[in-house]
Design a protein around this motif. Structure first.
Motif, short mmCIF file in Angstrom:
data_model
loop_
_atom_site.label_atom_id
_atom_site.label_comp_id
_atom_site.label_asym_id
_atom_site.label_seq_id
_atom_site.Cartn_x
_atom_site.Cartn_y
_atom_site.Cartn_z
N GLU A 1 -4.32 -7.28 -72.41
CA GLU A 1 -3.28 -6.87 -71.46
C GLU A 1 -1.91 -6.85 -72.12
O GLU A 1 -1.08 -5.98 -71.83
N ARG A 2 -1.65 -7.80 -73.03
CA ARG A 2 -0.35 -7.82 -73.69
C ARG A 2 -0.18 -6.63 -74.62
O ARG A 2 0.90 -6.03 -74.69
N GLU A 3 -1.23 -6.26 -75.30
CA GLU A 3 -1.15 -5.09 -76.18
C GLU A 3 -0.91 -3.81 -75.39
O GLU A 3 -0.31 -2.86 -75.89
N GLY B 1 3.89 -0.70 -78.48
CA GLY B 1 4.79 -1.25 -79.49
C GLY B 1 5.13 -0.29 -80.60
O GLY B 1 5.91 -0.61 -81.50
N GLY B 2 4.53 0.91 -80.60
CA GLY B 2 4.81 1.90 -81.62
C GLY B 2 3.75 2.00 -82.70
O GLY B 2 3.79 2.91 -83.54
N MET B 3 2.80 1.07 -82.70
CA MET B 3 1.75 1.10 -83.71
C MET B 3 0.79 2.25 -83.44
O MET B 3 0.38 2.48 -82.30
N VAL B 4 0.42 2.99 -84.48
CA VAL B 4 -0.52 4.10 -84.37
C VAL B 4 -1.89 3.62 -84.85
O VAL B 4 -2.03 3.04 -85.92
N ILE B 5 -2.92 3.83 -84.01
CA ILE B 5 -4.29 3.41 -84.35
C ILE B 5 -4.87 4.39 -85.39
O ILE B 5 -4.89 5.60 -85.17
N LYS B 6 -5.33 3.82 -86.50
CA LYS B 6 -5.91 4.63 -87.58
C LYS B 6 -7.30 4.12 -87.92
O LYS B 6 -7.68 3.01 -87.55
N LYS B 7 -8.04 4.97 -88.62
CA LYS B 7 -9.33 4.51 -89.18
C LYS B 7 -9.03 3.40 -90.17
O LYS B 7 -8.11 3.50 -90.98
N ALA B 8 -9.83 2.35 -90.12
CA ALA B 8 -9.55 1.22 -91.01
C ALA B 8 -10.84 0.54 -91.42
O ALA B 8 -11.91 0.76 -90.82
N LYS B 9 -10.73 -0.27 -92.46
CA LYS B 9 -11.82 -1.14 -92.87
C LYS B 9 -11.33 -2.57 -92.78
O LYS B 9 -10.33 -2.94 -93.38
N ALA C 1 3.20 4.93 -71.78
CA ALA C 1 2.86 4.45 -73.12
C ALA C 1 1.37 4.20 -73.29
O ALA C 1 0.88 4.12 -74.43
N ILE C 2 0.62 4.08 -72.19
CA ILE C 2 -0.83 3.83 -72.32
C ILE C 2 -1.64 4.96 -71.68
O ILE C 2 -2.80 4.77 -71.32
#
Length: 799
Positions: A122-124, A101-109, A41-42
């Motif tokens: 570490e938990r993430e 956790g299933g979250m997808v990293i996206k470009k954000a403001k 997963a990582i």
């Protein structure tokens, strides 16, 4: 057992991949169940370098960082962790990465500032529960490399199924021995050096073991001046990879040694122990202890306790006590390494439903010789990771020394048993690589000294099994054994086994399906059928509570089979079982009397529901017919069926069966209220016969041969209008007792019960025959009329 491939390679220089290692272990009897990749997963997380950190213009707790993650451009990442700082090496999730956790990293403001990724805690990352801040990596990590490579994580984990007799394989060391055997490679143990300091403390503490059988070995060592903190990254991640939750440096070392060497250890806070001594003895009935999980346990005299001079401090081999657990304030640690009797630990863990990694190993037996080595490795690691000092000396009690078994081994016996040629050189090499010592001075009969970690090797046949599994079970040729029956055995009485085998062949040949059930049932099964509580034999260590007593009748097992068949949609059940029932008998050598029984059950459709079979349900006549056919099969007299007017525990109606005046069993319908528990919607017909009595009758029977008549038989039917209280058997008996010379057989062929009457119509077929001529109709009619008049006169029926 979870085995890290990387950890395994620290013991054995195996270059094969996970699948090949698993396949080799499987062929040795240690089945590969799965290959797990705990850090998949990582796998896309990379090492980044925080170049700058500036305060967010529109937030008090956010920071704007520039991060070099090995990409073409430096990344702008907004981070809210309080411990982020310029110059740190950190794990970075790039845009497009999917987090555990299933979250997808996206470009954000974030509050107007663009962010191109995430700096992770570490938990993430799923590495621990630590979420106090981001994970800070060592300075030497190379920017842009994958995190799992930089941390050198255990990325391939083999899940190995361990059989109950192979407790030695519940560790990396144990499986490494098997891998070394499979690949013919050397085995290297970890180097251990204990720098003990200070005066010998062993005289300050006493160890008392009243019963050596319960604890043949016990050792304590002391580590002083420890600092309780988080374990180093390599240990935490390795434990995490094999399913163990990291806690603190001291506790993690005990878990690490357990997984590595298979020796359960326990660490006490020395300052919480009192009385200057440790005692390993059974608990008092009703004694209590609060275990590490915070639960108060009520003990019995069958449980083993570790006590200090004042109180219980641990449930031996299962779990430590809460009062002496290691805490952040602990400074002096007393470490325990022990060997306990497996049966005691197993019963305690099962009774309290308190399974632990320690009890799982103690139940299967641990290596007494290896216990000292495990202790030395543990205290050396504790001192290294906590800054403590190992005190000189150890409190050791070994009231029962380990003695190696010395089974014999014969190559020729191996060849005979396996049915294949095996070279003596191969046998010697295999036994030596297993760790056995060999004395081959007697040529064909070797004396073997088995290693301390293989408690399952105590007999010659155990050693032969080892030869077979190393040679390869798949290499043993398929050869049918020669079966010889010498002529001098001709005419000898049939054996019990032969008799029971013939009965099974009879049942299968008649179209019944054979059932094979455990001899164990539950008390509730016997109680449900109203069977007597007297004579029951309890199972001391039952597989489940549903199998806690030996069956006294076959009926409970067959009725469970009916329920299973109905649940699977089988609406026509025709089963039989030949097996023993058990009754307590103090006069017997085994305190149990075993009797062979034949049980038969019929439910629902008499025939398979397919054309051209009619849809007819089984009835009393069908189950009775089986009994009559069985008696004829055994060359016995026709059985007599007598309705039992007394209340049978579970049959109503119930018919008693006798042969030559001896009771041999019962036939009947299971009571409707009882049958409902087995999901029955139609009558269940059951017969249970005593094979012991029937065998005696069968052996006493004498077969007489006579010529078959060449003249035809004549038959006449007679219908008897009889009260319901008059049994069919009584009518048949009366006709037969008339002893009419030409009457050959009497058979009931029809039964009709009109509604709203106390009578029923019974139609019997009378078969007449004379051996030396053909009968005339007048003769047959005369005898038929004689039968009719006798029935009217003596039984008060109408014809």
């Amino acid at each position: 057992m979870l085995l890290s491939l990387k950890w395994l390679r620290e013991f054995v220089p195996v270059e094969a991949g996970a699948q090949e290692v698993g396949d080799r272990l499987t062929m040795l009897g240690l089945e590969l169940e799965d290959i797990i990749h705990p850090y998949d997963a990582i796998k896309d997380i990379v090492v980044g370098h925080v170049l700058t950190k500036e305060a967010h213009p529109d937030s008090d707790h956010l920071a704007v960082c520039t991060v070099d993650a090995g990409q073409e451009e430096v990344l702008n990442i907004v981070c809210g962790a309080p411990n982020v700082a310029a110059g740190q090496k950190v794990p970075v999730a790039l845009v497009g990465t999917t987090m555990p956790g299933g979250m997808v990293i996206k470009k954000a403001k974030l509050r107007g500032v663009p962010s191109f990724g995430m700096i992770c805690s570490e938990r993430e990352l799923g590495l621990s529960e630590d979420h106090n801040g981001i994970m800070v990596l060592p300075e030497g990590f190379k920017v842009g490399t994958r995190l799992i490579d930089a941390l050198d994580l255990d990325t391939e984990i083999l899940e190995i199924g361990i059989t109950p007799n192979r407790g030695d394989c519940l560790s990396v060391l144990g499986l490494a021995r098997e891998a070394a055997l499979a690949f013919k490679l050397p085995l290297t143990l970890p180097k251990v050096h204990v720098e003990a300091q200070g005066a010998d403390w062993s005289s300050e503490w006493a160890v008392n073991i009243p019963n050596p059988d319960l604890c043949p070995f016990y050792q304590l060592r002391l580590v002083e001046g420890v600092t309780i903190r988080q374990s180093p990254m390599w240990m935490r991640h390795r434990l995490h990879a094999v399913g163990v939750r990291p806690i603190s440096n001291i506790v993690d070392v005990t878990n690490y040694i357990l997984m590595e060497l298979g020796q359960p250890l326990h660490a006490f806070d020395r300052d919480k122990l009192e009385g200057g001594r440790t005692e390993i003895s059974v608990a008092r009935d009703g004694e209590r202890i609060v275990t590490l999980d915070g639960q108060e346990r009520v003990l019995t005299f069958a449980d083993l306790l570790i006590r200090d001079g004042m109180k219980p401090v641990a449930l031996a081999g299962v779990m430590g006590g809460l009062d002496t657990e290691i805490s952040d304030a602990s400074r002096n640690v007393m470490v325990e390494s022990a060997v306990f009797r497996p049966e005691t630990i197993r019963k305690t863990a099962r009774r309290l439903a308190l399974a632990s990694e320690a009890s799982y190993r103690f139940e299967r037996g641990v290596d007494q010789i290896n216990s000292r080595f495990a202790m030395d490795r543990a205290v050396s690691l504790m001192a290294e990771l906590s800054g403590g000092v190992v005190r000189t000396g150890a409190c050791t009690q070994e009231p029962k020394l380990w003695a190696a078994p010395h089974p014999r081994f014969r190559v020729q016996r191996t060849v005979d048993l396996l049915g294949m040629d095996v070279e003596p050189a191969f046998c010697a090499d295999t036994l030596e690589r297993l760790g056995c010592g060999l004395d081959r001075s007697d040529g064909a009969d070797w004396k073997v000294t088995t290693p301390s970690w293989r408690s399952d090797l105590s007999r010659e046949v155990d050693l032969i099994e080892e030869i077979a599994r190393v040679k390869g079970m798949d290499t043993i040729p398929e050869t049918l054994p020669a079966v010889s029956r010498p002529l001098d055995r001709f005419g000898q009485p049939e054996s019990r086994y032969g008799f029971l085998s013939r009965i099974k062949a009879w049942g299968r040949g008649l179209g019944l399906n054979e059932a094979e059930n455990y001899s164990f049932v539950g008390h509730k099964d016997l109680d449900h059928l109203g069977l007597s509580k007297e004579g029951r034999i309890d199972i001391i260590n039952p597989l489940t509570e549903e199998q806690n007593v030996l069956r006294t009748e076959i009926a409970p097992s067959l009725l469970q089979n009916v329920r299973t068949n109905i649940a699977h949609g089988n609406m026509g059940v025709r089963l039989f079982e030949v097996a023993n029932v058990f009754e307590a008998d103090p006069a017997s050598q085994t305190t149990a009397k075993e009797s062979a029984r034949l049980g038969m059950v019929m439910y629902g459709s008499l025939y398979d529901t397919a054309w051209p079979n009619a849809e007819i349900d089984a009835g009393y006549a069908d189950i009775r017919g089986l009994v009559e056919h069985f008696a004829a099969f055994l060359n016995l007299s026709a059985p007599v069926f007598t309705r039992d007017e007394n209340t049978h525990p579970f049959l109503a109606p119930c018919v008693r069966v006798t042969v030559d005046g001896k009771p041999v069993g019962v036939v009947g319908q299971v009571k409707a209220q009882l049958a409902d528990a087995y999901h029955a919607r139609k009558p269940i017909w059951l017969a249970e016969l005593d094979l012991e009595t029937l065998w005696d009758l069968h052996r006493a029977a004498r077969i007489v041969f006579k010529a078959l008549s060449v003249f035809p038989a004549s038959s006449r039917d007679v219908t008897v209008i009889a009260p319901l209280t008059l049994s069919v058997a009584a009518v048949e008996k009366h006709i037969r007792d008339m002893r009419i010379a030409i009457l050959e057989d009497v058979t009931l062929i029809d039964l009709y019960e009109p509604k709203d009457t106390e009578e029923r119509n019974l139609t019997f077929r009378l078969t007449f025959r004379k051996a030396d001529r053909t009968l005339k109709d007048a003769e047959v009619d005369k005898e038929r009329e004689k039968v009719a008049q006798s029935l009217i006169k003596n039984l008060g029926v109408r014809i």
